[in-house]
Write a protein that holds these residues in place. Sequence first.
Motif: not given
Length: 233
Positions: A20-30, A39-46
């Motif tokens: 919920s604290r996220r503002k933007r989508l990101a890819l994370r690689i450990s 992902s922030p909440p409520n971003v459409p799956f598509k």
Amino acid sequence: MSYQNGVQLGKQRIPIKINSRRKRLALRISPTGEVAILSPPNVPFKYIESFASANQAWLEEQLSKLALKPQPVVYTGSVGERWPFLGEGLVLVQGEGCVVQPRDGHLLIPSETDPKQALFYWYLERVNEWLPSRFNYWVAQTGFQPTRLQIKTYKARWGSCDRHGRIQLNWMLIGLPQWVVDYVIVHELCHLTHMNHSPAFWQLSRHHYPDTDQARAWLKQNGHPIISQLYGL
Ligand SMILES: [Zn+2]
């Protein structure tokens, strides 16, 4: 596909982690190569799906770079792992209803408990009965007068000495050969005279511990993996 199942990208299924604290989508690689979409909440799956495929080439490039790097070993306390103890590598074996104990090159750990926790307590007990006596031996040998010994957890050092004359030693010294531990103790004791690493300091260290240079070289080469393995407990 859905939020719960993640996004399918080539052969890979990438989980989606909503924050919920996220503002933007990101890819994370450990560091071990696990990939997740943050992902922030409520971003459409598509939208998440198209974000992932837009970044597919980049992701594959990062993963192939990672595959070329030597991976740090991840220790989980499972059977067959080698754990350092006074310069030896003890191979973990499991037993039922036992206490942790070394036995000809092996370390027996009880199968009923969390192995890392069992190892941690076992190490601490050994440290508390062994390190103070080693320390007192060197205090008597050298004639230095520290005010106190404190056994601590450090991620990136073996010991320290403060201006009140207290000496701190990392409990993970238990993984090193005794002759190297002896050097570390003498090193910190010498700081009671020189609070620096001047030539006079090194001269004093070599005076009390002639193998100072060999021990430093040993630590430089072997110290880091031992500290990072034990720090993981
Ligand atoms: Zn020092």
